[in-house]
Scaffold this motif. Structure first.
Motif, short mmCIF file in Angstrom:
data_model
loop_
_atom_site.label_atom_id
_atom_site.label_comp_id
_atom_site.label_asym_id
_atom_site.label_seq_id
_atom_site.Cartn_x
_atom_site.Cartn_y
_atom_site.Cartn_z
N PRO A 16 8.71 -85.69 38.98
CA PRO A 16 9.91 -85.75 39.82
C PRO A 16 10.99 -84.79 39.32
O PRO A 16 11.21 -84.66 38.13
CB PRO A 16 10.37 -87.20 39.70
CG PRO A 16 9.81 -87.67 38.40
CD PRO A 16 8.53 -86.90 38.20
N HIS A 17 11.64 -84.10 40.25
CA HIS A 17 12.74 -83.22 39.90
C HIS A 17 14.05 -84.00 39.96
O HIS A 17 14.08 -85.16 40.37
CB HIS A 17 12.76 -81.97 40.78
CG HIS A 17 12.87 -82.25 42.24
ND1 HIS A 17 14.06 -82.59 42.85
CD2 HIS A 17 11.93 -82.26 43.21
CE1 HIS A 17 13.85 -82.78 44.13
NE2 HIS A 17 12.56 -82.59 44.38
N ALA A 18 15.12 -83.36 39.54
CA ALA A 18 16.42 -84.03 39.43
C ALA A 18 16.87 -84.65 40.75
O ALA A 18 17.43 -85.75 40.76
CB ALA A 18 17.47 -83.05 38.92
N GLY A 54 14.50 -80.51 46.81
CA GLY A 54 13.93 -79.65 45.78
C GLY A 54 14.07 -78.17 46.05
O GLY A 54 13.55 -77.35 45.31
N SER A 55 14.80 -77.82 47.11
CA SER A 55 14.98 -76.40 47.41
C SER A 55 16.21 -75.82 46.72
O SER A 55 16.41 -74.61 46.74
CB SER A 55 15.04 -76.16 48.92
OG SER A 55 16.11 -76.89 49.49
N GLU A 56 17.04 -76.67 46.14
CA GLU A 56 18.16 -76.22 45.33
C GLU A 56 18.09 -76.91 43.98
O GLU A 56 17.67 -78.06 43.87
CB GLU A 56 19.51 -76.54 45.98
CG GLU A 56 20.68 -76.04 45.15
CD GLU A 56 22.01 -76.06 45.87
OE1 GLU A 56 23.02 -76.30 45.19
OE2 GLU A 56 22.04 -75.82 47.08
N ARG A 57 18.51 -76.19 42.95
CA ARG A 57 18.49 -76.72 41.59
C ARG A 57 19.88 -77.18 41.19
O ARG A 57 20.87 -76.74 41.75
CB ARG A 57 18.02 -75.64 40.63
CG ARG A 57 16.60 -75.15 40.91
CD ARG A 57 16.19 -73.98 40.06
NE ARG A 57 16.51 -74.12 38.65
CZ ARG A 57 15.80 -74.84 37.77
NH1 ARG A 57 14.72 -75.48 38.18
NH2 ARG A 57 16.16 -74.91 36.51
N ILE A 58 19.92 -78.03 40.21
CA ILE A 58 21.19 -78.46 39.64
C ILE A 58 21.82 -77.26 38.92
O ILE A 58 21.14 -76.57 38.18
CB ILE A 58 20.96 -79.59 38.61
CG1 ILE A 58 20.50 -80.87 39.29
CG2 ILE A 58 22.19 -79.84 37.76
CD1 ILE A 58 21.57 -81.68 39.92
N ASP A 59 23.08 -77.02 39.16
CA ASP A 59 23.82 -76.03 38.37
C ASP A 59 24.95 -76.78 37.66
O ASP A 59 25.12 -77.99 37.82
CB ASP A 59 24.33 -74.88 39.24
CG ASP A 59 25.29 -75.32 40.33
OD1 ASP A 59 25.82 -76.46 40.29
OD2 ASP A 59 25.55 -74.51 41.24
N PHE A 76 23.95 -84.50 32.12
CA PHE A 76 22.88 -85.47 32.37
C PHE A 76 21.90 -84.96 33.42
O PHE A 76 20.68 -84.97 33.20
CB PHE A 76 23.47 -86.81 32.80
CG PHE A 76 22.44 -87.84 33.14
CD1 PHE A 76 21.84 -88.59 32.13
CD2 PHE A 76 22.03 -88.06 34.45
CE1 PHE A 76 20.87 -89.54 32.43
CE2 PHE A 76 21.07 -89.00 34.76
CZ PHE A 76 20.48 -89.74 33.74
N PHE A 77 22.41 -84.53 34.56
CA PHE A 77 21.52 -84.11 35.65
C PHE A 77 20.85 -82.78 35.35
O PHE A 77 19.71 -82.55 35.75
CB PHE A 77 22.28 -84.10 36.98
CG PHE A 77 22.63 -85.48 37.44
CD1 PHE A 77 21.71 -86.26 38.12
CD2 PHE A 77 23.87 -86.04 37.16
CE1 PHE A 77 22.01 -87.55 38.52
CE2 PHE A 77 24.19 -87.32 37.56
CZ PHE A 77 23.26 -88.09 38.24
N MET A 78 21.52 -81.91 34.61
CA MET A 78 20.88 -80.66 34.19
C MET A 78 19.73 -80.94 33.23
O MET A 78 18.70 -80.27 33.27
CB MET A 78 21.90 -79.71 33.56
CG MET A 78 22.83 -79.11 34.60
SD MET A 78 23.95 -77.88 33.92
CE MET A 78 22.85 -76.48 33.84
N SER A 83 14.08 -81.01 31.89
CA SER A 83 12.92 -81.79 31.46
C SER A 83 11.77 -81.64 32.46
O SER A 83 10.62 -81.42 32.06
CB SER A 83 13.32 -83.26 31.32
OG SER A 83 12.21 -84.04 30.95
N ALA A 84 12.08 -81.73 33.74
CA ALA A 84 11.05 -81.55 34.76
C ALA A 84 10.48 -80.14 34.72
O ALA A 84 9.27 -79.94 34.80
CB ALA A 84 11.61 -81.87 36.14
N ASP A 85 11.35 -79.14 34.57
CA ASP A 85 10.91 -77.74 34.51
C ASP A 85 9.95 -77.53 33.34
O ASP A 85 8.92 -76.85 33.47
CB ASP A 85 12.09 -76.79 34.36
CG ASP A 85 12.96 -76.71 35.60
OD1 ASP A 85 12.54 -77.21 36.67
OD2 ASP A 85 14.06 -76.15 35.50
#
Length: 105
Positions: A16-18, A54-59, A76-78, A83-85
């Motif tokens: 799972p991604h963020a 999932g088409s945008e990443r946390i910045d 936290f969210f980064m 971790s997922a990456d």
């Protein structure tokens, strides 16, 4: 009723991604909808939807907004994203790392 081995295997393979974790661990338990969270953290709903899809990443900016809103530590969210990456990259390397000998000190 037990899950089939195919279901268990595909659950294990999924990382799972963020955005997914934002929904499952924060939004769903609190019964929050995307427009409400987007308004509260002052971002466009489309941006939050893209993160969840999932088409945008946390910045850094989005991390700070979400962390403040949900009372989490900055970053936290980064860290969830990183971790997922790393898990995805490690899986993709498929054992190649084992062939790299650590440099002696």
């Amino acid at each position: 009723m037990s899950k089939s081995s195919t279901t268990i295997e595909s659950d294990w393979l999924h990382i799972p991604h963020a955005g997914e974790l934002l929904v499952s661990e924060f939004m769903e338990p609190l019964e929050l909808e995307i427009p409400a969270v987007a308004q509260a953290i002052e971002v466009e709903s489309a941006r939050l939807q893209a993160l969840i899809d999932g088409s945008e990443r946390i910045d850094g900016e989005l991390d700070l907004r979400l962390s403040r809103y949900f009372g989490m530590s900055e970053g936290f969210f980064m860290r969830l994203q990183t971790s997922a990456d790393l898990r995805v990259a490690k899986r993709a390397l498929n054992g190649e790392l084992d062939r790299i000998a650590p440099r002696a000190a």
